[in-house]
Design an enzyme around this catalytic site. Sequence first.
Site, PDB file in Angstrom:
ATOM      1  N   LYS A   1       6.931 -15.941 -21.585  1.00  0.00           N
ATOM      2  CA  LYS A   1       7.775 -14.718 -21.215  1.00  0.00           C
ATOM      3  C   LYS A   1       8.292 -14.038 -22.301  1.00  0.00           C
ATOM      4  CE  LYS A   1       6.245 -13.491 -17.903  1.00  0.00           C
ATOM      5  NZ  LYS A   1       4.917 -14.330 -17.726  1.00  0.00           N
ATOM      6  N   CYS A  36       0.694  -1.128  -0.017  1.00  0.00           N
ATOM      7  CA  CYS A  36      -0.059  -0.001  -0.102  1.00  0.00           C
ATOM      8  C   CYS A  36       1.109   1.248  -0.082  1.00  0.00           C
ATOM      9  CB  CYS A  36      -1.031   0.047   1.346  1.00  0.00           C
ATOM     10  SG  CYS A  36      -1.914  -1.380   1.447  1.00  0.00           S
ATOM     11  N   LYS A  90      -3.344  -6.341 -18.967  1.00  0.00           N
ATOM     12  CA  LYS A  90      -3.005  -7.053 -17.907  1.00  0.00           C
ATOM     13  C   LYS A  90      -4.017  -7.955 -17.202  1.00  0.00           C
ATOM     14  CE  LYS A  90      -0.534  -7.853 -14.236  1.00  0.00           C
ATOM     15  NZ  LYS A  90       0.601  -8.884 -14.589  1.00  0.00           N
ATOM     16  N   ARG A 136       1.348   1.357  -6.039  1.00  0.00           N
ATOM     17  CA  ARG A 136       1.487   0.616  -4.799  1.00  0.00           C
ATOM     18  C   ARG A 136       0.111  -0.345  -4.453  1.00  0.00           C
ATOM     19  NH1 ARG A 136       6.197   1.020  -2.355  1.00  0.00           N
ATOM     20  NH2 ARG A 136       5.308  -0.136  -0.345  1.00  0.00           N
ATOM     21  N   TRP A 176      -3.773  -1.429  -1.079  1.00  0.00           N
ATOM     22  CA  TRP A 176      -3.740  -2.827  -1.747  1.00  0.00           C
ATOM     23  C   TRP A 176      -3.947  -3.769  -0.853  1.00  0.00           C
ATOM     24  CZ3 TRP A 176      -3.435  -4.267  -6.868  1.00  0.00           C
ATOM     25  CH2 TRP A 176      -3.443  -5.575  -7.116  1.00  0.00           C
ATOM     26  N   GLU A 187       5.701 -13.055 -25.301  1.00  0.00           N
ATOM     27  CA  GLU A 187       4.676 -12.001 -25.107  1.00  0.00           C
ATOM     28  C   GLU A 187       5.333 -10.600 -24.916  1.00  0.00           C
ATOM     29  OE1 GLU A 187       2.480 -11.902 -21.498  1.00  0.00           O
ATOM     30  OE2 GLU A 187       4.022 -12.951 -20.431  1.00  0.00           O
ATOM     31  N   ASN A 197       1.130   0.247   5.877  1.00  0.00           N
ATOM     32  CA  ASN A 197       1.481  -0.570   4.980  1.00  0.00           C
ATOM     33  C   ASN A 197       2.322  -1.759   5.467  1.00  0.00           C
ATOM     34  OD1 ASN A 197       2.388  -1.916   2.389  1.00  0.00           O
ATOM     35  ND2 ASN A 197       4.237  -0.695   2.358  1.00  0.00           N
ATOM     36  N   GLY A 198       1.852  -3.113   5.097  1.00  0.00           N
ATOM     37  CA  GLY A 198       2.367  -4.010   5.690  1.00  0.00           C
ATOM     38  C   GLY A 198       1.300  -5.382   6.053  1.00  0.00           C
ATOM     39  N   HIS A 243       8.776 -36.266 -32.467  1.00  0.00           N
ATOM     40  CA  HIS A 243       7.446 -36.388 -33.490  1.00  0.00           C
ATOM     41  C   HIS A 243       6.891 -35.466 -34.504  1.00  0.00           C
ATOM     42  CE1 HIS A 243       7.063 -40.317 -30.986  1.00  0.00           C
ATOM     43  NE2 HIS A 243       7.421 -39.535 -29.839  1.00  0.00           N
ATOM     44  N   GLU A 266       6.139 -21.632 -19.411  1.00  0.00           N
ATOM     45  CA  GLU A 266       6.293 -20.357 -18.777  1.00  0.00           C
ATOM     46  C   GLU A 266       7.408 -19.226 -19.302  1.00  0.00           C
ATOM     47  OE1 GLU A 266       4.166 -18.425 -17.593  1.00  0.00           O
ATOM     48  OE2 GLU A 266       5.140 -16.792 -17.002  1.00  0.00           O
TER      49      GLU A 266
HETATM   50  C1  AGP Z   1       1.374 -13.780 -18.468  1.00  0.00           C
HETATM   51  O1  AGP Z   1       2.542 -12.909 -18.354  1.00  0.00           O
HETATM   52  C2  AGP Z   1       0.056 -12.811 -18.943  1.00  0.00           C
HETATM   53  N1  AGP Z   1      -0.113 -11.658 -18.463  1.00  0.00           N
HETATM   54  C3  AGP Z   1      -1.157 -13.626 -19.126  1.00  0.00           C
HETATM   55  O2  AGP Z   1      -0.819 -14.954 -19.521  1.00  0.00           O
HETATM   56  C4  AGP Z   1      -1.884 -14.083 -17.589  1.00  0.00           C
HETATM   57  O3  AGP Z   1      -1.196 -14.832 -16.816  1.00  0.00           O
HETATM   58  C5  AGP Z   1      -3.364 -14.656 -18.081  1.00  0.00           C
HETATM   59  O4  AGP Z   1      -3.961 -13.527 -18.754  1.00  0.00           O
HETATM   60  C6  AGP Z   1      -4.062 -15.081 -16.545  1.00  0.00           C
HETATM   61  O5  AGP Z   1      -4.174 -13.906 -16.037  1.00  0.00           O
HETATM   62  P1  AGP Z   1      -4.784 -13.938 -14.536  1.00  0.00           P
HETATM   63  O6  AGP Z   1      -3.772 -14.748 -13.633  1.00  0.00           O
HETATM   64  O7  AGP Z   1      -5.011 -12.361 -14.171  1.00  0.00           O
HETATM   65  O8  AGP Z   1      -5.866 -14.748 -14.390  1.00  0.00           O
END
Ligand code: AGP
Length: 608
Positions: free
Chosen positions: A485, A2, A603, A27, A75, A488, A101-102, A504, A481
Amino acid sequence: MCGIVGYVGEKQAAPILLDGLSKLEYRGYDSAGIAVFDGEKINMTKAKGRLKVLEELTHDGATLPGVVGVGHTRWATHGEPSDVNAHPHLNQKGTIAVVHNGIIENYLKLKKKLTGKGYKFVSDTDTEVIAHLLDYYYDGNPLRAITKVMHRMEGSYALGIIFKDYPDELYAVRKDSPLIVGNTEGGSIIASDVPAVLKYTRDVYFIENEEIVRMKKDSMEFFNVDEEAIEKESTHIEWDVDAAEKGGYEHFMLKEMYEQPKAIEDTFSPRIKGKDIVIEELGMSDEEIRAVKKIMIVACGSAYHAGMTGKYVLEGMARIPVEVDLASEFRYRDPILEEGTLVVVISQSGETADSLAALRESHARGAKVLGIVNVVGSSIAREADNVMYTWAGPEIAVATTKAYSCQLIALYLLALKFSKVRGQISDSELSQYIEDLKRIPDQVELLLNNKNKIQKFANRYVAARDVFFIGRGIDYAISLEGSLKLKEISYIHSEAYAAGELKHGTISLIEEGTLVTAVLTQEDLYKKMISNVVEVRTRGAFVLAVTNEGNDEIKRAADYVIYIPETNRFFTNSLAIIPLQLFGYYIAVGKGCDVDKPRNLAKSVTVE
Ligand code: AGP
């Protein structure tokens, strides 16, 4: 995480508090509030929603006159976002206001004690306990009350406090949460972070653990927890506001990668009690845990990849059958959920449309749903039967790093709890796993500090067209993953493959110079993996290997090796992901991509 601010001086406090909060919204931003002493009493306004709501309610601070006050942008960790859970929090008499905050880890015990002494609570927060505890110990001496409260609290805190009886004083305290203080023209200011004060001063004091500050408009005194006066040196800040919001890092993504050690610790420490794992929020008795016949993990993107790791850990450790599915597939395939199936929905935002739909689909089929969520009070958190929060704090960069790492930790905790209750691991094995868990933050820090080596390697692949990630077992999950990374944020095509599957078909794509990242953290699969590495190298691939310290055999097979520190076979993804995050980040930086806001992405994907 926060943001707190405080001011005492010659000017009106409220506009300064609101301005400071506006620089700390990164934050936390689910609710906000300010409290100002008007010369007779402490007036407070607080509201759910972004800071703008508070600015409108207070007419940019005009409705709260006074020259001393505290403010907060939240937060949520304990108590979902609401007007009443927003900070500041007051004691019952309204003579003390506190922002925090904490996380106060022993707040339930303190709340029970205070309730027994007749204190009435109005919120679900841990912070309100501090306001009443200050009241309980206050005998006219604010410093004494503060140090007594410090001796009772466990956990982390940065506090801003005002006392009605001391209208020209502002107090601040710190333990494990950041806190800075500074002199402004005709006043003093406190904040969680530098961006909030740069408009007023570039000379700040960084408060250390268990230090207390008493400020007046023209003085600043520092004390230790024994109330002894101490001297402190100020620091001159060179950053601009934008750099300061990122803590001096170039991007939020890099900042959040470096927040992983603390986020990981914040996620596991409240759930380790001595030599046991205690997950109160699981809402399941030992008998109910033993009755679970299958776990169905449903998520999207990186959360799905965390779920893939969860499958290997839960099946390997707790011997429970686990199925993992993409939420967008699960919701439309008329899934079969037999009696005794626990559905686990993983989501950082808690608002992903497909994951929320999958949760509702599970409920429609009579299944119990556990959420593993980062945003307190989000839709998935509210609609799940129970929710385990990942206390990663707000994650600004679109590409998740710290939230993903905390999802892994939550899954380890779940696997340990289930394994112990179902008799799959002994007390001594559990103790060893807990020791391994506690070492992860420092090991992650060690790997992060290795960033220059990875940056140098990444610079050689900025022009890459195709990059493959391969692994077996739990290393296949981390390859998924690592690949996401990279692609994207750098827009380079990348695929993750179960290493045994390459022959295969996909191996036909390997040609001279193709970069293949091989993850080898499972000792019983080293030999198999090394033969896969040889297969792709003989076809011209350049192989980057990520493997355990001590695996010298791979040096003969791979072109470039990154080692991760020793941990048990189930926790290696938490370490292997660090070089892969850094690799993707530095390639994207090298390409000049918008790392924090990649094209076409959001996001939180709240639409189908
Ligand atoms: C991952 O870096 C992306 N931002 C995306 O794949 C994300 O993980 C996915 O949209 C799921 O989002 P969520 O965890 O908020 O459900």
